[in-house]
Design a protein around this motif. Structure first.
Motif, mmCIF file in Angstrom:
data_model
loop_
_atom_site.group_PDB
_atom_site.id
_atom_site.type_symbol
_atom_site.label_atom_id
_atom_site.label_comp_id
_atom_site.label_asym_id
_atom_site.label_seq_id
_atom_site.Cartn_x
_atom_site.Cartn_y
_atom_site.Cartn_z
ATOM 1 N N ASP A 28 2.599 -1.019 -13.256
ATOM 2 C CA ASP A 28 3.842 -0.416 -13.740
ATOM 3 C C ASP A 28 4.959 -0.661 -12.919
ATOM 4 O O ASP A 28 5.942 -1.086 -12.981
ATOM 5 C CB ASP A 28 3.759 0.976 -13.220
ATOM 6 N N VAL A 29 4.636 -1.286 -11.194
ATOM 7 C CA VAL A 29 5.173 -1.390 -10.289
ATOM 8 C C VAL A 29 5.593 -3.456 -10.911
ATOM 9 O O VAL A 29 7.153 -3.840 -11.224
ATOM 10 C CB VAL A 29 4.703 -2.337 -8.883
ATOM 11 N N THR A 33 9.771 -4.136 -12.741
ATOM 12 C CA THR A 33 10.407 -5.527 -11.745
ATOM 13 C C THR A 33 10.749 -6.671 -12.827
ATOM 14 O O THR A 33 11.992 -7.320 -12.464
ATOM 15 C CB THR A 33 9.671 -5.975 -10.737
ATOM 16 N N ALA A 34 9.672 -6.429 -13.843
ATOM 17 C CA ALA A 34 10.449 -7.521 -14.624
ATOM 18 C C ALA A 34 11.283 -7.540 -15.638
ATOM 19 O O ALA A 34 11.780 -8.442 -16.544
ATOM 20 C CB ALA A 34 9.017 -7.505 -15.812
ATOM 21 N N ARG A 35 11.331 -6.233 -15.709
ATOM 22 C CA ARG A 35 12.656 -5.682 -16.592
ATOM 23 C C ARG A 35 14.070 -6.958 -15.942
ATOM 24 O O ARG A 35 14.570 -7.339 -17.048
ATOM 25 C CB ARG A 35 13.499 -4.722 -16.530
ATOM 26 N N HIS A 36 14.165 -6.810 -14.610
ATOM 27 C CA HIS A 36 15.082 -7.733 -14.604
ATOM 28 C C HIS A 36 14.942 -9.333 -13.830
ATOM 29 O O HIS A 36 15.468 -10.433 -14.029
ATOM 30 C CB HIS A 36 15.692 -7.262 -13.543
ATOM 31 N N SER A 44 6.282 7.469 -11.438
ATOM 32 C CA SER A 44 6.831 6.253 -11.344
ATOM 33 C C SER A 44 7.171 5.234 -11.330
ATOM 34 O O SER A 44 7.430 5.476 -9.434
ATOM 35 C CB SER A 44 7.603 7.144 -12.920
ATOM 36 N N ALA A 45 6.873 4.081 -11.368
ATOM 37 C CA ALA A 45 8.111 3.284 -10.474
ATOM 38 C C ALA A 45 9.364 2.638 -10.055
ATOM 39 O O ALA A 45 9.377 2.119 -9.488
ATOM 40 C CB ALA A 45 6.465 1.701 -10.859
ATOM 41 N N VAL A 46 9.559 3.583 -11.365
ATOM 42 C CA VAL A 46 10.809 3.435 -10.773
ATOM 43 C C VAL A 46 11.557 3.341 -10.396
ATOM 44 O O VAL A 46 12.943 3.191 -9.612
ATOM 45 C CB VAL A 46 11.571 3.703 -12.582
ATOM 46 N N PRO A 47 12.345 5.148 -9.625
ATOM 47 C CA PRO A 47 12.588 5.447 -8.753
ATOM 48 C C PRO A 47 11.910 4.523 -7.473
ATOM 49 O O PRO A 47 13.231 4.696 -6.215
ATOM 50 C CB PRO A 47 12.158 6.941 -8.691
ATOM 51 N N HIS A 80 1.123 -1.476 -0.158
ATOM 52 C CA HIS A 80 0.174 0.066 0.106
ATOM 53 C C HIS A 80 0.707 0.859 -0.137
ATOM 54 O O HIS A 80 0.845 2.244 -0.648
ATOM 55 C CB HIS A 80 -1.441 -0.358 1.257
ATOM 56 N N ARG A 81 1.499 1.627 1.035
ATOM 57 C CA ARG A 81 2.995 1.855 1.484
ATOM 58 C C ARG A 81 3.501 2.869 -0.724
ATOM 59 O O ARG A 81 3.825 3.654 -0.882
ATOM 60 C CB ARG A 81 3.289 2.254 2.510
ATOM 61 N N MET A 82 3.950 1.364 -1.276
ATOM 62 C CA MET A 82 4.791 1.755 -2.098
ATOM 63 C C MET A 82 3.674 2.353 -3.223
ATOM 64 O O MET A 82 4.574 2.995 -4.317
ATOM 65 C CB MET A 82 5.592 0.286 -2.698
#
Length: 421
Positions: A344-345, A349-352, A292-295, A281-283
């Protein structure tokens, strides 16, 4: 007698009294009758007597079976394995008493699913209600807690207060424990303070409707209430999760149902269990705030933390509970932004690491989009899982007592050691 010779078996046709049967099996006489009710033993009445007798051959066969099971138990160094008829998890699906749990949750209310877990029977339209005296005792106990008290602590105190009000709590007969479950769950909900004072009297109707007013001050809509009710049903049980194992250990020691549920609530508070949805939730709020989810993912990994809401050790693919909830969340007003943030999360994450969303991320989308606090997911989880805990306690009460007793593998210094100075 030489060591390799077997002990003499029971004489053919011999019948044992209840006391003798209990001695052979190493259980209490009440457990002997539990074996009879579960079809593991058959009994006959002596002519002209009200006492039961048991075929000695059947008793010895059951004793051998119990010994074989004990030989594979944790106490003998084997893997921890518990026979259960409640939940099966297999090939990225899970089943309640053989029925697909997601289909059951989509077609039936939480209360109906709870009854199915407990009895193997569906009771359409069933609702749970608690006596006003029990609710008042639980409320007074919960209201005395500090304002910052966690949901799990509030629920544990409510369970203890409800137990103190119940003179039959030590009766472990099936019907009594079923009655406890039907009273305890609504008591837990009613004991939680409503978010708005004008909702204090919202204590009738389906349980999901009552719980809603303890989680948010927003007016409920039909789609959101359906998500909450379905989430409760989906989370009602999930095999031997850590909290459920704690419940079965307590029930094995013949703790009453309130105490067994309290044991589960204690374990649930861990960040790797019931509190995981709060981290997700906090994330999600951070992702929405930063756009954006990246940072956000980078910060999680830099801190050495796992990304919450992703992956599950029992599912190689998608968590079926998440799949159902994400589908229902598409119909919830104002959930669009949180759904996009969750996707987006997963994509970032799926990139890695190709991890799928789990039920904690789906719960986080629901709680974040409905104006609920980060702790709301933990509350939903705890109320939902109480149904499963009652089911497992019922099952464990029918087993040999104290069988959940692993032996420690001592690795300290070998005795005798000199006394410390």
């Amino acid at each position: 007698m030489r060591d390799h010779e077997p002990a003499p078996g029971p004489r053919p046709g011999r019948r044992l009294s209840t006391r003798e049967t209990a001695e052979v099996l190493g259980v209490k006489p009440e457990t002997v009758y539990a074996y009879v009710s579960r079809g593991l033993l058959s009994s006959e009445r002596r002519p002209g007597s009200r006492s039961s007798t048991f075929d000695a051959k059947d008793v010895e066969a059951l004793a051998r079976r119990n010994r074989r099971e004990a030989a594979g138990s944790p106490g003998s160094g084997g893997d921890l394995s518990v026979r259960t008829r409640i939940t099966l998890i297999e090939e990225d699906r899970y089943y309640f008493r053989g029925v697909d749990a997601t289909e059951l949750a989509l077609g039936h209310s939480y209360e109906e699913v709870a009854e199915w877990l407990w009895t193997g029977r569906l009771s359409p339209g069933t609702t749970f209600a608690a006596p006003e005296t029990t609710v008042e005792v639980a409320r007074r106990a919960v209201n005395a807690l500090p304002e910052h008290t966690s949901p799990a602590d509030r629920l544990r105190v409510a369970a203890i207060a409800a137990a103190a009000e119940d003179p039959l709590r030590f009766d472990l007969a099936e019907e009594t424990v079923l009655g406890t479950g039907r009273i305890l769950i609504p008591t837990l909900v009613a004991a939680l303070p409503p978010v708005r004072r004008d909702h204090a009297d919202q204590d009738d109707g389906p349980l999901a409707h009552r719980l809603w007013h303890r989680l948010t001050g927003r007016r409920p809509d039909e789609a959101s209430l359906r998500v909450l009710d379905t989430a409760l049903a989906l989370l009602a049980d999930h095999d031997l999760a850590a909290s459920t194992l704690a419940v079965r250990v307590a029930a094995s020691a013949r703790a009453h149902a309130y105490a067994a549920v309290s044991a589960g609530l204690g374990v649930l508070e861990g960040p790797l269990h019931g509190a995981a949805s709060g981290l997700a939730h906090r994330m999600l709020l951070d992702v929405l705030d930063q756009g954006s989810a990246v940072p956000v993912i980078a910060d999680e990994l830099r801190a050495g933390r796992r990304v919450p809401g992703l992956g599950h050790r029992l599912y190689s693919g998608e968590d079926p509970r998440a799949r159902v909830l994400f589908g229902l969340l598409e119909q919830v007003p104002h959930a669009g932004s949180a759904l996009l943030a969750a996707r987006d999360v997963v994509a970032t994450t799926a990139r890695h690491t190709p991890l799928h969303a789990n039920v904690d991320l789906a719960l986080a989308v629901f709680t974040a989009s409905c104006g609920m606090p980060a702790t709301a997911g933990e509350t939903i989880f705890a109320v939902a899982r109480t149904a499963g805990w009652i089911a497992h306690a019922l099952e464990e009460y029918g087993e040999r007592p104290l069988r959940m007793r692993p032996s420690g593998h001592y690795v300290g210094p070998r005795p005798p050691q000199p006394l410390p100075r």
